[in-house]
Design a protein around this motif. Structure first.
Motif, short mmCIF file in Angstrom:
data_model
loop_
_atom_site.label_atom_id
_atom_site.label_comp_id
_atom_site.label_asym_id
_atom_site.label_seq_id
_atom_site.Cartn_x
_atom_site.Cartn_y
_atom_site.Cartn_z
N CYS A 15 0.84 -1.20 0.00
CA CYS A 15 0.00 0.00 0.00
C CYS A 15 0.88 1.25 0.00
O CYS A 15 1.80 1.37 0.81
N ARG A 17 -0.02 4.08 0.91
CA ARG A 17 -0.35 4.96 2.05
C ARG A 17 0.19 4.41 3.36
O ARG A 17 0.94 5.07 4.06
N CYS A 18 -0.21 3.15 3.70
CA CYS A 18 0.10 2.65 5.04
C CYS A 18 1.20 1.58 5.03
O CYS A 18 1.63 1.13 6.08
N GLU A 20 0.98 -1.44 4.17
CA GLU A 20 0.43 -2.80 4.32
C GLU A 20 0.86 -3.69 3.14
O GLU A 20 0.88 -3.24 2.01
N CYS A 31 -5.86 -0.83 -1.25
CA CYS A 31 -5.67 -1.27 0.13
C CYS A 31 -7.01 -1.32 0.86
O CYS A 31 -7.75 -0.34 0.86
N GLN A 33 -7.58 -1.23 3.94
CA GLN A 33 -7.61 -0.36 5.14
C GLN A 33 -7.95 1.08 4.78
O GLN A 33 -8.77 1.71 5.41
N ASP A 34 -7.25 1.60 3.77
CA ASP A 34 -7.34 3.05 3.55
C ASP A 34 -7.51 3.45 2.08
O ASP A 34 -7.43 4.63 1.74
N GLY A 36 -5.56 3.09 -0.35
CA GLY A 36 -4.32 3.48 -1.04
C GLY A 36 -4.04 2.63 -2.27
O GLY A 36 -4.40 1.44 -2.30
#
Ligand code: PLP
Ligand code: ZN
Length: 404
Positions: A15, A17-18, A20, A31, A33-34, A36
Protein backbone atom coordinates in the motif's frame (compact mmCIF):
# COMPACT_ATOMS: atom_id res chain seq x y z
CA UNK A 1 6.93 -16.33 -20.47
CA UNK A 2 9.64 -14.82 -22.60
CA UNK A 3 12.88 -16.63 -22.56
CA UNK A 4 14.68 -14.94 -19.71
CA UNK A 5 17.18 -16.66 -17.52
CA UNK A 6 16.09 -15.00 -14.30
CA UNK A 7 12.69 -13.72 -13.28
CA UNK A 8 11.84 -11.43 -10.39
CA UNK A 9 9.09 -13.00 -8.35
CA UNK A 10 6.39 -10.70 -7.07
CA UNK A 11 6.92 -10.75 -3.35
CA UNK A 12 3.87 -8.71 -2.34
CA UNK A 13 1.66 -5.73 -3.16
CA UNK A 14 2.43 -2.74 -0.98
CA UNK A 15 0.00 0.00 0.00
CA UNK A 16 1.34 3.40 -1.00
CA UNK A 17 -0.35 4.96 2.05
CA UNK A 18 0.10 2.65 5.04
CA UNK A 19 2.72 0.19 3.77
CA UNK A 20 0.43 -2.80 4.32
CA UNK A 21 1.63 -5.86 2.41
CA UNK A 22 -0.84 -8.01 0.53
CA UNK A 23 -0.37 -11.18 -1.43
CA UNK A 24 -0.61 -11.05 -5.22
CA UNK A 25 -2.06 -14.56 -5.34
CA UNK A 26 -5.48 -13.13 -6.01
CA UNK A 27 -6.67 -10.06 -7.94
CA UNK A 28 -6.53 -6.87 -5.88
CA UNK A 29 -7.72 -3.34 -6.36
CA UNK A 30 -6.72 -0.98 -3.53
CA UNK A 31 -5.67 -1.27 0.13
CA UNK A 32 -8.63 -2.56 2.16
CA UNK A 33 -7.61 -0.36 5.14
CA UNK A 34 -7.34 3.05 3.55
CA UNK A 35 -7.97 2.80 -0.19
CA UNK A 36 -4.32 3.48 -1.04
CA UNK A 37 -3.02 2.47 -4.48
CA UNK A 38 -0.96 -0.71 -4.40
CA UNK A 39 2.59 -1.00 -5.71
CA UNK A 40 3.78 -4.34 -7.09
CA UNK A 41 7.01 -5.32 -5.34
CA UNK A 42 9.52 -7.89 -6.61
CA UNK A 43 12.55 -9.55 -5.16
CA UNK A 44 14.88 -7.17 -6.98
CA UNK A 45 17.82 -7.89 -4.70
CA UNK A 46 17.85 -11.40 -6.13
CA UNK A 47 18.21 -9.89 -9.61
CA UNK A 48 21.05 -7.51 -8.78
CA UNK A 49 24.04 -8.47 -10.89
CA UNK A 50 22.06 -11.24 -12.60
CA UNK A 51 19.85 -8.96 -14.72
CA UNK A 52 22.05 -6.37 -16.42
CA UNK A 53 21.58 -3.72 -19.15
CA UNK A 54 23.90 -5.71 -21.43
CA UNK A 55 21.33 -8.52 -21.47
CA UNK A 56 18.86 -6.27 -23.27
CA UNK A 57 20.85 -6.21 -26.52
CA UNK A 58 18.97 -7.92 -29.33
CA UNK A 59 15.80 -8.41 -27.31
CA UNK A 60 12.25 -7.89 -28.56
CA UNK A 61 11.50 -4.21 -29.33
CA UNK A 62 8.56 -4.03 -26.97
CA UNK A 63 8.10 -3.33 -23.28
CA UNK A 64 8.51 -7.06 -22.66
CA UNK A 65 12.25 -6.65 -23.20
CA UNK A 66 12.19 -5.86 -19.46
CA UNK A 67 10.38 -9.12 -18.69
CA UNK A 68 12.49 -9.82 -15.60
CA UNK A 69 10.91 -6.85 -13.84
CA UNK A 70 7.38 -7.46 -15.10
CA UNK A 71 4.86 -10.03 -13.85
CA UNK A 72 5.82 -13.60 -14.60
CA UNK A 73 2.76 -14.29 -16.75
CA UNK A 74 2.09 -15.04 -20.38
CA UNK A 75 1.97 -11.57 -22.03
CA UNK A 76 -1.13 -10.58 -23.98
CA UNK A 77 1.03 -8.55 -26.35
CA UNK A 78 0.27 -6.46 -29.41
CA UNK A 79 3.80 -5.09 -29.72
CA UNK A 80 3.52 -2.26 -27.16
CA UNK A 81 6.39 -0.08 -26.02
CA UNK A 82 9.98 0.58 -27.04
CA UNK A 83 8.74 3.63 -28.90
CA UNK A 84 11.14 6.07 -30.57
CA UNK A 85 13.11 8.63 -28.56
CA UNK A 86 13.45 11.36 -31.17
CA UNK A 87 16.01 14.15 -30.76
CA UNK A 88 14.27 17.46 -31.51
CA UNK A 89 15.35 19.02 -34.79
CA UNK A 90 15.02 22.45 -33.22
CA UNK A 91 15.87 22.33 -29.51
CA UNK A 92 19.36 20.79 -29.11
CA UNK A 93 18.82 18.97 -25.80
CA UNK A 94 15.18 18.08 -26.13
CA UNK A 95 13.98 14.55 -26.86
CA UNK A 96 10.48 13.56 -27.86
CA UNK A 97 9.35 10.19 -26.61
CA UNK A 98 6.78 9.35 -29.24
CA UNK A 99 4.14 7.15 -27.68
CA UNK A 100 1.85 7.63 -30.68
CA UNK A 101 3.40 4.51 -32.22
CA UNK A 102 1.91 2.16 -29.66
CA UNK A 103 -0.95 -0.23 -30.47
CA UNK A 104 -4.18 1.85 -30.39
CA UNK A 105 -2.03 4.94 -30.86
CA UNK A 106 -1.31 5.94 -27.26
CA UNK A 107 0.82 5.05 -24.24
CA UNK A 108 -2.29 3.62 -22.59
CA UNK A 109 -1.43 0.38 -24.42
CA UNK A 110 1.39 -0.32 -21.95
CA UNK A 111 -0.72 -0.19 -18.81
CA UNK A 112 -3.66 -2.03 -20.26
CA UNK A 113 -1.38 -4.68 -21.75
CA UNK A 114 -0.01 -5.44 -18.26
CA UNK A 115 -3.45 -5.26 -16.62
CA UNK A 116 -5.07 -7.58 -19.17
CA UNK A 117 -2.09 -9.93 -19.01
CA UNK A 118 -2.67 -10.31 -15.28
CA UNK A 119 -6.47 -10.45 -15.60
CA UNK A 120 -5.93 -13.31 -18.00
CA UNK A 121 -3.49 -15.00 -15.60
CA UNK A 122 -6.01 -14.65 -12.76
CA UNK A 123 -8.71 -16.15 -15.00
CA UNK A 124 -10.91 -13.06 -15.00
CA UNK A 125 -13.65 -12.88 -17.60
CA UNK A 126 -15.15 -9.38 -17.31
CA UNK A 127 -13.26 -6.13 -16.96
CA UNK A 128 -14.73 -2.65 -16.50
CA UNK A 129 -13.11 0.71 -16.98
CA UNK A 130 -14.07 4.36 -16.65
CA UNK A 131 -12.01 6.22 -19.23
CA UNK A 132 -11.43 9.60 -20.84
CA UNK A 133 -11.18 7.62 -24.08
CA UNK A 134 -7.71 6.28 -24.84
CA UNK A 135 -7.54 3.80 -21.97
CA UNK A 136 -10.88 2.48 -23.19
CA UNK A 137 -9.53 1.87 -26.69
CA UNK A 138 -6.49 0.11 -25.27
CA UNK A 139 -8.56 -2.07 -22.94
CA UNK A 140 -10.92 -2.95 -25.80
CA UNK A 141 -7.99 -4.10 -27.96
CA UNK A 142 -6.19 -6.15 -25.29
CA UNK A 143 -9.43 -7.65 -23.97
CA UNK A 144 -10.29 -8.71 -27.52
CA UNK A 145 -6.84 -10.31 -27.87
CA UNK A 146 -7.29 -12.12 -24.56
CA UNK A 147 -10.90 -13.20 -25.17
CA UNK A 148 -12.12 -11.23 -22.13
CA UNK A 149 -15.21 -8.98 -21.96
CA UNK A 150 -14.55 -5.24 -21.78
CA UNK A 151 -17.18 -2.97 -20.24
CA UNK A 152 -16.40 0.61 -21.02
CA UNK A 153 -17.79 3.81 -19.54
CA UNK A 154 -16.69 7.03 -21.16
CA UNK A 155 -17.99 10.57 -21.63
CA UNK A 156 -20.46 10.99 -24.48
CA UNK A 157 -18.20 13.59 -26.11
CA UNK A 158 -15.05 11.41 -26.34
CA UNK A 159 -12.98 11.79 -29.51
CA UNK A 160 -14.70 9.83 -32.27
CA UNK A 161 -11.82 7.39 -32.74
CA UNK A 162 -12.23 6.06 -29.20
CA UNK A 163 -15.87 5.21 -29.71
CA UNK A 164 -15.35 3.64 -33.14
CA UNK A 165 -12.37 1.62 -31.91
CA UNK A 166 -14.11 0.32 -28.80
CA UNK A 167 -17.18 -0.78 -30.73
CA UNK A 168 -15.10 -2.38 -33.47
CA UNK A 169 -13.03 -4.34 -30.95
CA UNK A 170 -16.33 -5.70 -29.65
CA UNK A 171 -16.39 -3.94 -26.26
CA UNK A 172 -19.61 -3.12 -24.39
CA UNK A 173 -19.72 0.67 -24.47
CA UNK A 174 -21.78 2.99 -22.26
CA UNK A 175 -21.62 6.68 -23.11
CA UNK A 176 -22.09 8.85 -20.05
CA UNK A 177 -23.37 12.42 -19.87
CA UNK A 178 -20.53 13.60 -17.67
CA UNK A 179 -16.82 13.25 -17.03
CA UNK A 180 -14.51 10.33 -16.18
CA UNK A 181 -15.39 10.84 -12.50
CA UNK A 182 -19.07 10.19 -13.31
CA UNK A 183 -18.03 7.11 -15.29
CA UNK A 184 -16.00 5.86 -12.30
CA UNK A 185 -19.03 6.22 -10.06
CA UNK A 186 -21.14 4.13 -12.44
CA UNK A 187 -18.53 1.37 -12.58
CA UNK A 188 -18.27 1.35 -8.77
CA UNK A 189 -22.05 1.13 -8.40
CA UNK A 190 -22.52 -1.74 -10.83
CA UNK A 191 -19.36 -3.83 -10.64
CA UNK A 192 -20.45 -6.17 -7.87
CA UNK A 193 -23.81 -7.08 -9.38
CA UNK A 194 -22.29 -7.47 -12.84
CA UNK A 195 -19.22 -9.44 -11.74
CA UNK A 196 -16.82 -6.92 -13.28
CA UNK A 197 -13.25 -6.40 -12.15
CA UNK A 198 -12.56 -2.66 -11.99
CA UNK A 199 -9.34 -1.66 -13.72
CA UNK A 200 -9.61 2.07 -13.09
CA UNK A 201 -6.46 4.17 -13.03
CA UNK A 202 -4.46 3.50 -9.84
CA UNK A 203 -7.14 1.16 -8.50
CA UNK A 204 -5.51 -1.76 -10.34
CA UNK A 205 -1.83 -2.35 -9.54
CA UNK A 206 -0.57 -3.65 -12.89
CA UNK A 207 -1.34 -0.63 -15.07
CA UNK A 208 1.54 1.12 -13.29
CA UNK A 209 3.72 -1.88 -14.08
CA UNK A 210 3.08 -1.45 -17.79
CA UNK A 211 3.62 2.28 -17.67
CA UNK A 212 6.81 2.00 -15.67
CA UNK A 213 8.50 0.58 -18.76
CA UNK A 214 8.60 4.16 -20.06
CA UNK A 215 11.09 4.87 -17.29
CA UNK A 216 13.27 1.92 -18.30
CA UNK A 217 13.14 3.07 -21.91
CA UNK A 218 14.05 6.68 -21.08
CA UNK A 219 17.15 5.36 -19.32
CA UNK A 220 18.08 2.79 -21.95
CA UNK A 221 17.49 5.06 -24.93
CA UNK A 222 19.56 7.85 -23.38
CA UNK A 223 22.47 5.52 -22.66
CA UNK A 224 21.63 4.91 -18.96
CA UNK A 225 22.01 8.58 -18.15
CA UNK A 226 18.72 10.04 -17.00
CA UNK A 227 17.66 13.43 -18.42
CA UNK A 228 17.50 16.57 -16.30
CA UNK A 229 13.74 16.63 -16.60
CA UNK A 230 10.70 14.84 -17.95
CA UNK A 231 7.54 16.69 -18.94
CA UNK A 232 4.47 14.51 -18.61
CA UNK A 233 0.88 15.42 -19.52
CA UNK A 234 -0.93 14.45 -16.36
CA UNK A 235 -4.46 13.18 -15.93
CA UNK A 236 -4.48 10.26 -13.51
CA UNK A 237 -0.69 10.28 -13.36
CA UNK A 238 -0.07 6.58 -14.05
CA UNK A 239 2.97 7.18 -16.23
CA UNK A 240 4.54 9.65 -13.85
CA UNK A 241 4.13 7.27 -10.93
CA UNK A 242 5.28 4.32 -13.05
CA UNK A 243 8.42 6.05 -14.30
CA UNK A 244 9.48 7.04 -10.80
CA UNK A 245 8.94 3.44 -9.68
CA UNK A 246 11.17 2.34 -12.56
CA UNK A 247 13.92 4.74 -11.50
CA UNK A 248 13.82 3.31 -7.98
CA UNK A 249 13.93 -0.23 -9.31
CA UNK A 250 16.85 0.54 -11.60
CA UNK A 251 18.77 1.99 -8.67
CA UNK A 252 18.12 -1.20 -6.67
CA UNK A 253 19.30 -3.24 -9.65
CA UNK A 254 22.47 -1.14 -9.73
CA UNK A 255 21.74 0.24 -13.21
CA UNK A 256 21.63 3.92 -12.25
CA UNK A 257 22.70 6.03 -9.30
CA UNK A 258 20.74 8.32 -7.01
CA UNK A 259 20.19 11.07 -9.57
CA UNK A 260 16.65 11.65 -10.77
CA UNK A 261 15.03 13.85 -13.42
CA UNK A 262 12.88 16.75 -12.31
CA UNK A 263 9.35 15.55 -13.00
CA UNK A 264 7.04 18.15 -14.50
CA UNK A 265 3.28 17.73 -14.72
CA UNK A 266 1.49 19.66 -17.43
CA UNK A 267 -2.27 20.12 -17.41
CA UNK A 268 -4.74 22.32 -19.27
CA UNK A 269 -6.00 25.55 -17.70
CA UNK A 270 -9.47 24.04 -18.29
CA UNK A 271 -8.71 21.24 -15.82
CA UNK A 272 -5.67 21.77 -13.62
CA UNK A 273 -6.30 20.27 -10.16
CA UNK A 274 -2.71 19.10 -9.71
CA UNK A 275 -1.30 22.50 -10.72
CA UNK A 276 -3.65 24.26 -8.29
CA UNK A 277 -2.68 21.92 -5.43
CA UNK A 278 1.01 22.33 -6.30
CA UNK A 279 0.74 26.13 -6.36
CA UNK A 280 -1.02 26.06 -2.99
CA UNK A 281 1.55 23.68 -1.49
CA UNK A 282 -1.09 21.05 -0.76
CA UNK A 283 -0.52 17.29 -0.50
CA UNK A 284 -3.79 16.39 -2.25
CA UNK A 285 -5.99 18.05 -4.85
CA UNK A 286 -9.61 19.15 -4.94
CA UNK A 287 -12.03 18.09 -7.67
CA UNK A 288 -11.88 20.62 -10.51
CA UNK A 289 -15.33 22.01 -11.27
CA UNK A 290 -16.61 22.11 -14.89
CA UNK A 291 -13.49 20.49 -16.35
CA UNK A 292 -13.15 21.29 -20.02
CA UNK A 293 -10.24 20.99 -22.48
CA UNK A 294 -9.70 19.66 -25.97
CA UNK A 295 -6.97 17.43 -24.50
CA UNK A 296 -9.51 14.78 -23.49
CA UNK A 297 -6.97 12.72 -21.53
CA UNK A 298 -6.28 15.67 -19.23
CA UNK A 299 -9.96 16.08 -18.36
CA UNK A 300 -9.58 14.30 -15.04
CA UNK A 301 -11.15 16.47 -12.29
CA UNK A 302 -9.43 14.57 -9.48
CA UNK A 303 -6.69 11.98 -9.82
CA UNK A 304 -7.20 9.01 -7.48
CA UNK A 305 -3.52 8.99 -6.53
CA UNK A 306 -3.04 12.76 -6.46
CA UNK A 307 -1.03 12.33 -3.22
CA UNK A 308 1.55 10.26 -5.11
CA UNK A 309 1.77 12.69 -8.03
CA UNK A 310 2.29 15.70 -5.75
CA UNK A 311 4.85 13.82 -3.68
CA UNK A 312 6.82 12.96 -6.82
CA UNK A 313 6.81 16.56 -8.03
CA UNK A 314 8.07 17.72 -4.65
CA UNK A 315 10.74 15.06 -4.14
CA UNK A 316 12.11 15.42 -7.68
CA UNK A 317 12.23 19.24 -7.45
CA UNK A 318 9.85 19.36 -10.36
CA UNK A 319 6.88 21.57 -10.97
CA UNK A 320 3.35 21.65 -12.31
CA UNK A 321 2.18 24.00 -15.00
CA UNK A 322 -1.09 24.68 -16.79
CA UNK A 323 -1.24 25.71 -20.45
CA UNK A 324 -4.24 26.98 -22.41
CA UNK A 325 -5.96 25.08 -25.19
CA UNK A 326 -4.74 27.79 -27.60
CA UNK A 327 -1.15 27.13 -26.52
CA UNK A 328 -1.79 23.42 -26.98
CA UNK A 329 -3.08 23.90 -30.53
CA UNK A 330 -0.20 26.22 -31.33
CA UNK A 331 2.32 23.65 -30.06
CA UNK A 332 0.51 20.85 -31.90
CA UNK A 333 0.82 22.72 -35.20
CA UNK A 334 4.46 23.63 -34.52
CA UNK A 335 5.43 20.02 -33.75
CA UNK A 336 3.75 18.82 -36.91
CA UNK A 337 5.18 21.55 -39.13
CA UNK A 338 8.72 21.63 -37.75
CA UNK A 339 9.38 18.12 -36.45
CA UNK A 340 7.04 16.02 -38.60
CA UNK A 341 5.29 14.75 -35.46
CA UNK A 342 1.51 14.80 -35.38
CA UNK A 343 0.97 14.82 -31.63
CA UNK A 344 -2.10 14.26 -29.51
CA UNK A 345 -3.21 17.48 -27.78
CA UNK A 346 -1.97 16.04 -24.45
CA UNK A 347 1.50 15.53 -25.94
CA UNK A 348 1.45 18.98 -27.50
CA UNK A 349 0.80 20.33 -23.99
CA UNK A 350 4.25 19.04 -23.03
CA UNK A 351 5.82 21.16 -25.75
CA UNK A 352 3.74 24.17 -24.69
CA UNK A 353 5.00 23.64 -21.12
CA UNK A 354 8.62 23.35 -22.28
CA UNK A 355 8.35 26.62 -24.19
CA UNK A 356 6.99 28.38 -21.11
CA UNK A 357 9.55 26.88 -18.73
CA UNK A 358 12.38 27.78 -21.10
CA UNK A 359 11.11 31.35 -21.32
CA UNK A 360 10.78 31.59 -17.52
CA UNK A 361 14.33 30.32 -16.96
CA UNK A 362 13.20 27.15 -15.15
CA UNK A 363 14.97 25.32 -17.98
CA UNK A 364 18.21 26.41 -19.62
CA UNK A 365 18.82 25.39 -23.24
CA UNK A 366 21.57 23.00 -22.09
CA UNK A 367 19.17 20.99 -19.92
CA UNK A 368 18.36 17.58 -21.32
CA UNK A 369 14.56 17.34 -21.28
CA UNK A 370 12.28 14.51 -22.43
CA UNK A 371 8.83 15.57 -23.63
CA UNK A 372 6.22 12.85 -23.68
CA UNK A 373 4.01 12.83 -26.72
CA UNK A 374 1.55 10.43 -25.16
CA UNK A 375 -0.46 9.70 -28.27
CA UNK A 376 -0.97 10.18 -31.96
CA UNK A 377 -2.85 13.19 -33.31
CA UNK A 378 -4.63 10.73 -35.56
CA UNK A 379 -6.78 9.78 -32.58
CA UNK A 380 -8.04 13.38 -32.48
CA UNK A 381 -8.83 14.18 -36.11
CA UNK A 382 -12.34 15.39 -35.24
CA UNK A 383 -11.13 17.42 -32.24
CA UNK A 384 -8.25 19.03 -34.15
CA UNK A 385 -10.41 19.76 -37.21
CA UNK A 386 -13.03 21.42 -34.98
CA UNK A 387 -10.37 23.52 -33.21
CA UNK A 388 -8.93 24.49 -36.58
CA UNK A 389 -12.35 25.54 -37.83
CA UNK A 390 -13.00 27.64 -34.73
CA UNK A 391 -9.65 29.44 -34.84
CA UNK A 392 -7.72 28.75 -38.05
CA UNK A 393 -3.94 28.78 -37.74
CA UNK A 394 -2.18 31.86 -39.05
CA UNK A 395 -0.23 30.69 -42.09
CA UNK A 396 2.80 32.28 -43.69
CA UNK A 397 3.63 31.91 -47.38
CA UNK A 398 4.18 28.27 -48.28
CA UNK A 399 1.83 27.10 -45.54
CA UNK A 400 4.53 27.00 -42.88
CA UNK A 401 3.23 27.58 -39.37
CA UNK A 402 4.70 30.55 -37.51
CA UNK A 403 7.68 30.61 -35.12
CA UNK A 404 8.67 27.47 -33.23
C1 PLP B 1 -3.09 10.88 -24.80
C2 PLP B 1 -3.12 10.96 -23.30
N1 PLP B 1 -2.14 11.64 -22.68
C3 PLP B 1 -2.11 11.75 -21.33
C4 PLP B 1 -3.09 11.20 -20.53
C5 PLP B 1 -2.98 11.29 -19.04
O1 PLP B 1 -2.45 10.09 -18.59
P1 PLP B 1 -2.29 9.66 -17.07
O2 PLP B 1 -3.64 9.21 -16.63
O3 PLP B 1 -1.26 8.60 -17.04
O4 PLP B 1 -1.86 10.89 -16.33
C6 PLP B 1 -4.14 10.48 -21.14
C7 PLP B 1 -5.20 9.88 -20.32
O5 PLP B 1 -6.27 9.54 -20.78
C8 PLP B 1 -4.15 10.37 -22.56
O6 PLP B 1 -5.11 9.68 -23.19
ZN1 ZN C 1 -3.10 1.08 3.16
Amino acid sequence: MLNCPVVARITFLECSRCGERLSADQPRTVCPQDGGSLYVRYDLEALRGRFTPEMLAGRVASMWRYAEVLPDANPVSLGEGFTPMLPSRHYPNVFIKDEGLNPTGTFKARGLCAAVTMASAYGQKKLAIPSAGNAASALAAYAAAAGIEAHIFMPRDVPMANLVECRTYGAHVTLVDGLISDCARMVAERRQAEGWFDISTLKEPFRVEGKKTMGYEVAEQLGWELPNAVIYPTGGGVGLIGMCKAFEEMETLGWIGKERPRMVSVQSTGCAPIVKAWDEGKATSEAWPHASTLAAGLRVPKAYADYLILDILRKSHGTAIAVTDDEIMDALRAWAAHEGIFAAPEGAAALAAYRRLLASGFFKPEHKVVLFNTGSGLKYIDVIAAAEKKAPAPRAIGGIIGPY
